[in-house]
Write a protein that holds these residues in place. Structure first.
Motif, short mmCIF file in Angstrom:
data_model
loop_
_atom_site.label_atom_id
_atom_site.label_comp_id
_atom_site.label_asym_id
_atom_site.label_seq_id
_atom_site.Cartn_x
_atom_site.Cartn_y
_atom_site.Cartn_z
N LEU A 145 -22.88 -4.21 -33.38
CA LEU A 145 -22.02 -3.68 -34.44
C LEU A 145 -22.71 -3.68 -35.80
O LEU A 145 -22.45 -2.83 -36.64
N LYS A 146 -23.55 -4.68 -36.02
CA LYS A 146 -24.27 -4.82 -37.29
C LYS A 146 -25.52 -5.62 -37.04
O LYS A 146 -25.50 -6.60 -36.30
N ALA A 203 -20.66 -13.87 -40.56
CA ALA A 203 -20.93 -12.51 -40.12
C ALA A 203 -19.88 -11.58 -40.72
O ALA A 203 -18.85 -12.05 -41.23
N LYS A 204 -20.13 -10.29 -40.69
CA LYS A 204 -19.18 -9.32 -41.25
C LYS A 204 -18.20 -8.79 -40.21
O LYS A 204 -17.07 -8.49 -40.53
N CYS A 229 -20.14 -12.00 -30.05
CA CYS A 229 -21.16 -13.03 -30.26
C CYS A 229 -22.15 -12.56 -31.32
O CYS A 229 -22.11 -11.42 -31.76
N VAL A 230 -23.05 -13.46 -31.66
CA VAL A 230 -24.22 -13.12 -32.48
C VAL A 230 -25.44 -13.46 -31.64
O VAL A 230 -25.54 -14.56 -31.07
N LEU A 249 -27.95 -10.16 -34.66
CA LEU A 249 -27.21 -8.99 -34.19
C LEU A 249 -25.76 -9.39 -33.92
O LEU A 249 -25.49 -10.24 -33.08
N GLU A 250 -24.84 -8.78 -34.64
CA GLU A 250 -23.42 -9.01 -34.39
C GLU A 250 -23.02 -8.08 -33.25
O GLU A 250 -23.25 -6.87 -33.33
#
Length: 139
Positions: free
Chosen positions: A103-104, A67-68, A30-31, A82-83
């Motif tokens: 994660l990122k 997202a990346k 999720c983000v 927030l990834e």
């Protein structure tokens, strides 16, 4: 809720009645988009409907950004995104609590000193206030 610094872990409770719950269980990612206080009414409006029934980005004029590391989009209007991936789901059945690994992390550098809002329930929110700095011990 912050759980650990390394790896960065956050805990998140999601109602099992929400469309997001099923999506998080299925995709395990999720983000978490973190809005500033100026988006307060939009946040309430978004939260009072389901993505099961409507396209929230379109209806509320939000801008998705790819997202990346995960398939879910970032929200351009938020000052941070927030990834995340699910790191631990042992408390999901009991408390709807997911432990997520970040994660990122993304920030919008154009949003200077954003004020966050915190939901106290039943339509009550608190806006970020005074910042204090205290020394903490290092390990």
């Amino acid at each position: 809720m912050m759980v650990e610094f390394e790896p960065p872990l956050v805990a998140c409770v999601v109602s099992d009645a929400d469309y997001s719950f099923a999506a998080l269980r299925k995709t395990r990612e999720c983000v978490i988009a973190i809005p500033a206080a100026h988006l307060a009414q939009k946040i309430v409006d978004v939260g009072n409907c389901s993505g099961r029934d409507i396209a929230k980005f379109e209806l509320f004029g939000l801008t998705p950004i790819s997202a990346k590391r995960v398939a879910a989009p970032l929200i351009a209007e938020c000052f941070a995104n927030l990834e995340c991936k699910v790191a631990d789901s042992r408390l999901v059945n009991m408390h709807n609590l997911f432990v997520l690994e970040v994660l990122k992390a993304w920030i919008d550098p154009t949003q200077k000193n954003p004020k966050t809002i915190h939901h106290h329930g039943y339509g009550r929110f608190v806006v970020d206030g005074e910042v204090i700095k205290l020394r903490s011990r290092t390990r």
